[in-house]
Write an enzyme that holds these catalytic residues in place. Structure first.
Site, PDB file in Angstrom:
ATOM      1  N   TRP A 134      -0.309   6.212   5.351  1.00 28.73           N
ATOM      2  CA  TRP A 134      -0.680   4.802   5.515  1.00 28.73           C
ATOM      3  C   TRP A 134       0.564   4.132   6.084  1.00 28.73           C
ATOM      4  CZ3 TRP A 134       0.485   0.476   1.785  1.00 28.73           C
ATOM      5  CH2 TRP A 134      -0.200  -0.702   2.129  1.00 28.73           C
ATOM      6  N   ASP A 215       0.986   5.647  -5.899  1.00 26.35           N
ATOM      7  CA  ASP A 215       0.315   4.448  -5.402  1.00 26.35           C
ATOM      8  C   ASP A 215      -1.161   4.605  -5.751  1.00 26.35           C
ATOM      9  OD1 ASP A 215      -0.481   2.173  -4.166  1.00 26.35           O
ATOM     10  OD2 ASP A 215       0.161   2.735  -2.144  1.00 26.35           O
ATOM     11  N   LYS A 251      -9.400  -3.379  -3.981  1.00 24.34           N
ATOM     12  CA  LYS A 251     -10.637  -2.655  -3.648  1.00 24.34           C
ATOM     13  C   LYS A 251     -11.591  -2.600  -4.839  1.00 24.34           C
ATOM     14  CE  LYS A 251      -7.845  -1.225  -0.298  1.00 24.34           C
ATOM     15  NZ  LYS A 251      -7.818  -1.361   1.121  1.00 24.34           N
TER      16      LYS A 251
HETATM   17  C1  LMR Z   1      -6.286  -0.109   4.968  1.00 22.84           C
HETATM   18  O1  LMR Z   1      -5.589   0.905   4.912  1.00 22.84           O
HETATM   19  O2  LMR Z   1      -7.102  -0.337   5.876  1.00 22.84           O
HETATM   20  C2  LMR Z   1      -6.199  -1.140   3.873  1.00 22.84           C
HETATM   21  O3  LMR Z   1      -5.492  -0.620   2.795  1.00 22.84           O
HETATM   22  C3  LMR Z   1      -5.670  -2.421   4.370  1.00 22.84           C
HETATM   23  C4  LMR Z   1      -4.200  -2.385   4.655  1.00 22.84           C
HETATM   24  O4  LMR Z   1      -3.484  -3.166   4.029  1.00 22.84           O
HETATM   25  O5  LMR Z   1      -3.744  -1.599   5.495  1.00 22.84           O
END
Ligand code: LMR
Length: 411
Positions: A134, A215, A251
């Site tokens: 991420w 996380d 979420k």
């Molecule tokens: C995502 O990965 O789309 C969500 O967790 C929003 C974000 O903050 O990136």
């Protein structure tokens, strides 16, 4: 000469830029599979009924005011949040060696933890995040000056976990390094280790004296079961690990904009715990002064009332089940109706908000330009953007690009 003449232009944020492009698209068939935000079967944001109810309770409370919370947040919220993730009978809570600070959702919790480590953790300056990651994990740890490296996580051949690769990268990483793990529903892949694999991961991290930073953004939302989604965290605590958990209620409560979350720290004893607590307070004070109240009040009401709690469980199960249903439908169209080349089991094997489809950047480009379907270049889709009205359209678009766009890409 401007004081700002040397400021370089930053690239737009990949995920939120996709949302903006989707919103600007006027095509009626457009589909947003970019940002990880739940949508109902009509493609609309969903305010959980239990959240509606809790809001009414707050609005009807004549004693509610708008005073500051304490620096570490609303105690009835942080205490219930700690029990939710660590378990009501957690030894860490019973032995007074867990401390929590309310944060600006999960991102703020990761930031608070990262800031803490950048100042008080001296064993290593290396943070290991997953590959793929991420993007915000990388950004946050770099922002506090830590050295970010990646551990292998995803196997592009099987679209599943590269377990051997993960273990060997942890073994090859510096002793004492900080290891960022997704507690459940890994973002961006939707691929999680099994419990046996978690046990092996814990063993390696312990042997390398590395520090675990979980996380947890999807508890309950991932599998529909709160305990199952917290199992890895609880296992590590049971094994005596000191660790951090960043927790988000974006979420699982649908409280995206309220920025409600917490950082939980489990340490060795109550004396260390007390010192950690004092520093968390200092860091919160210097960065946000004190956290926002509204979301925390909603979550606190729900977590502390058995009837509302059960209603919340029912609500997040509706979300988790709708996503599972979309996985089944997409899988059905690709494999049964369209006989799209390739294997698609990963669509139903992966869990949570996201699926890593295996689509390449050139295929994603065609999906966007020809079909008005928005997803990140790495092939991640937010399953929540699919519904009974668009899943077949999406499957047909995927079928087309898989058959006709062959250019390779490595994201
Ligand atoms: C995502 O990965 O789309 C969500 O967790 C929003 C974000 O903050 O990136």
């Amino acid at each position: 000469m401007s004081f700002f003449a040397e400021v370089p232009l930053a690239p737009p944020d990949v995920i939120f830029h996709l949302t903006a492009s989707y919103q600007a698209d006027t095509d009626a068939k457009k589909v947003n599979l970019g940002v990880g935000a739940y949508r109902d079967d009509n493609g609309k944001p969903w305010v959980l009924p239990v959240v509606q109810k809790a809001k009414q309770v707050l609005l009807n409370d004549p004693n509610l005011n708008h005073e500051y919370l304490t620096i570490r947040g609303l105690p009835s919220f942080t205490e219930a949040a700690a029990k939710l993730i660590l378990g009501p009978d957690s030894p860490a809570i019973a032995e007074n060696r867990a401390v929590s600070a309310q944060s600006i959702s999960g991102t703020g919790a990761v930031y608070l933890g990262a800031l803490f480590l950048s100042r008080f953790y001296s064993k290593s300056k290396t943070v290991l995040i997953s590959n793929p990651t991420w993007a915000n994990h990388k950004a946050i740890f770099e922002m506090v000056g830590l050295d970010v490296q990646q551990y292998n996580y995803y196997d592009r051949e099987t679209n599943g976990l590269d377990f051997e690769g993960m273990i060997s990268s942890l073994e090859a990483a510096p002793e004492g390094a900080i290891v960022l793990l997704h507690a459940c529903a890994h973002n961006p892949t939707g691929v999680d280790p099994t419990m046996d694999q978690w046990k092996k991961i814990a063993e390696v991290i312990k042997a390398k004296k590395q520090f675990t930073f979980f996380d947890c953004a999807y508890q309950g939302f991932a599998s529909g079961n709160l305990d199952r989604d917290a199992a890895a965290v609880r296992y590590f605590v049971d094994q005596g690990f000191e660790l951090f958990v960043a927790q988000s209620f974006a979420k699982n409560f649908g409280l995206y904009g309220e920025r409600c979350g917490a950082l939980h720290v489990v340490s060795q004893n109550s004396e260390i715990n007390n010192n950690v607590k004092s520093q968390l307070e200092k860091l919160n004070r210097a960065t946000i002064s004190n956290p926002p109240a509204f979301g925390a009040r909603i979550v606190s009401l729900v977590l502390n009332d058995p009837t509302l709690f059960q209603e919340w469980v029912d609500d997040f199960q509706i979300m988790a089940n709708r996503i599972k249903e979309m996985r089944q439908k997409l899988f059905h169209y690709l494999t049964e109706e369209l006989k799209t080349p390739g294997t698609w089991n990963h669509i139903v094997d992966q869990i949570g908000m996201f699926s890593f489809t295996g689509l390449t950047a050139p295929q994603v480009k065609v999906l966007k330009e020809k079909y008005h379907v928005y997803l990140t270049d790495n092939g991640r889709i937010s399953m929540a953007g699919l519904n009974t009205g668009n899943v077949e359209y999406f499957a047909r678009a995927v079928d087309d690009v898989v058959r006709n766009v062959h250019q390779k890409s490595q994201i």
